[in-house]
Design a protein around this motif. Structure first.
Motif, PDB file in Angstrom:
ATOM      1  N   PHE A  47      21.455   1.739   2.468  1.00  0.00           N
ATOM      2  CA  PHE A  47      20.828   0.432   2.286  1.00  0.00           C
ATOM      3  C   PHE A  47      20.160   0.011   3.586  1.00  0.00           C
ATOM      4  O   PHE A  47      20.793  -0.053   4.643  1.00  0.00           O
ATOM      5  CB  PHE A  47      21.865  -0.617   1.867  1.00  0.00           C
ATOM      6  N   ASP A  99      11.082  -5.371   0.870  1.00  0.00           N
ATOM      7  CA  ASP A  99      10.796  -6.195   2.051  1.00  0.00           C
ATOM      8  C   ASP A  99       9.335  -6.611   2.150  1.00  0.00           C
ATOM      9  O   ASP A  99       9.032  -7.670   2.705  1.00  0.00           O
ATOM     10  CB  ASP A  99      11.229  -5.436   3.301  1.00  0.00           C
ATOM     11  N   PRO A 120      14.343  -3.135   7.479  1.00  0.00           N
ATOM     12  CA  PRO A 120      13.784  -4.235   6.671  1.00  0.00           C
ATOM     13  C   PRO A 120      12.826  -5.102   7.486  1.00  0.00           C
ATOM     14  O   PRO A 120      11.805  -5.564   6.972  1.00  0.00           O
ATOM     15  CB  PRO A 120      15.020  -5.031   6.236  1.00  0.00           C
ATOM     16  N   TYR A 128      14.308 -13.567   8.571  1.00  0.00           N
ATOM     17  CA  TYR A 128      15.742 -13.194   8.548  1.00  0.00           C
ATOM     18  C   TYR A 128      16.444 -14.530   8.714  1.00  0.00           C
ATOM     19  O   TYR A 128      16.043 -15.343   9.554  1.00  0.00           O
ATOM     20  CB  TYR A 128      16.025 -12.211   9.694  1.00  0.00           C
TER      21      TYR A 128
END
Ligand code: SR1
Length: 368
Positions: free
Chosen positions: A148, A164, A195, A251
């Motif tokens: 992941f 993303d 990401p 984020y």
């Protein structure tokens, strides 16, 4: 202000429920209420399993190693809670380790999971150069592996992401609508995290497509207190660049830090934040009076943790799993959250079942 249809056009085709969530949550400049639709009949609602579990799973002895790069922060805590809940539901043992930001430690933990002959391994984040050597060993030992948010470098492994590019597209779509496509922007980014690198690709393209958008500074740090470190950096950058009107902080720890800086400098009326991820704490920050954090593009992290464990369990059972799995995000706006009176992720996922994706790595022997 957000143009609902502009945002909808901007995103790649998404599953119907994802679109429903997007429609319902996007703040709308026309003043239309962004209230949730009645929960759609969802594939998330409980359905009886169609087959019995494979015998391997009966004794509760299937061991799945979860080898993490990071563990602190809302996103990673929610992700782990989802993974643990799914492991319990599938009667597997989830053996969790974290590098706590130390890549050598994560690589060592991964080597140990291979040596211990785990039935499957999930690698959660990590830098390609530090995890790929041990991933190759896992593949050579025929240990099924799910990666992941890190490139496994081995086509045998399943690569799981949150799409993303779409996360960045959704947040930047809101930024463009609100700014009219011009103005000074502060960007929060740290290279090396897959990401964030993918979101950065979208940001770079966005700047080319929108020459009126000027990135005046880039800041960023990822550590065990990311939000407060980013807050300090953002304060300095905003003081040095008084013309900034938007911050792209993809984020949630970045966005929380940026929000702190903007509030402390008394700039909340002038500087708006476009982020990624969602948690109950994030919802609190976004919806509090005068908050500058106006939009975020997010999956439900607990759902993504569940998907990772389901994919690993399917591989243990010898089932076919797509080598590239993706969980689509939804755009969540401050206005949408306020209008719907949403104060927690639990309320968010109940009101918007598109945030749950039972068909991604569906386990036929589990109730869903
Ligand atoms: C440091 S990387 C942080 C990101 O990982 C996950 O993809 C979350 O979405 C978070 O934004």
């Amino acid at each position: 202000m957000h143009e609902l249809w502009d945002i909808v056009r901007r995103v790649k085709p998404a599953p119907l429920l994802g679109v429903v969530a997007l429609l319902a949550l996007a703040g709308c400049s026309q003043g239309a209420p962004a209230t949730p639709s009645a929960p759609a009949p969802s594939s998330a609602s409980a359905a009886a399993p169609s087959v019995s579990p494979p015998a391997t799973f009966a004794g509760g002895n299937v061991r799945i190693a979860l080898v993490r790069q990071l563990s602190s922060g809302d996103y990673f805590e929610q992700w782990l809670a989802g993974a643990q809940a799914e492991a319990k539901a599938l009667n597997v043992r989830l053996e969790v380790s974290s590098g706590d930001g130390n890549n050598d430690k994560q690589a060592l933990n991964l080597e140990q999971a291979v040596t211990a002959k785990s039935d499957a391994i999930i690698v959660d984040h990590g830098f390609a150069q530090t995890v790929q050597p041990a991933i190759k060993k896992a593949v050579a030992a025929e240990i099924p592996l799910v990666a992941f948010d890190v490139d496994p470098g081995s086509p045998q492994a399943v690569a799981l992401t949150q799409d993303d590019h779409q996360i960045a597209e959704q947040a930047l779509g809101a930024l463009k609508t609100d700014t009219g496509g011009s103005g000074e922007v502060l960007y929060v980014y740290v290279a090396g995290f897959a990401p964030l690198d993918r979101r950065d690709e979208t940001w770079e393209q966005f700047k080319k497509d929108n020459p009126g958008i000027k990135q005046v500074a880039q800041i960023g740090v990822v550590n065990s207190s990311t939000a407060s470190a980013v807050a300090d950096q953002a304060k300095a950058a905003l003081q040095a660049n008084p013309g900034v009107k938007a911050i792209f902080a993809p984020y949630d720890e970045f966005a929380k830090g940026a929000a702190l800086a903007v509030k402390e400098l008394g700039l909340a009326d002038k500087v708006k934040i476009y982020g990624a991820d969602i948690s109950t704490a994030d919802i609190g920050v976004m919806t509090e009076a005068g908050s500058p954090w106006v939009a975020t593009s997010a999956t439900d992290p607990a759902n993504v943790g569940r998907v990772a464990v389901r994919a690993a369990a399917l591989l243990v059972a010898g089932e076919n799993v797509d080598r590239a799995l993706s969980v689509p995000p939804s755009l969540i706006t401050q206005q949408g959250l306020r209008d719907a009176g949403i104060t927690s992720v639990e309320q968010l996922t109940r009101a918007f079942p598109g945030l749950t994706t039972p068909d991604v790595a569906r386990v036929p022997w589990a109730a869903s």
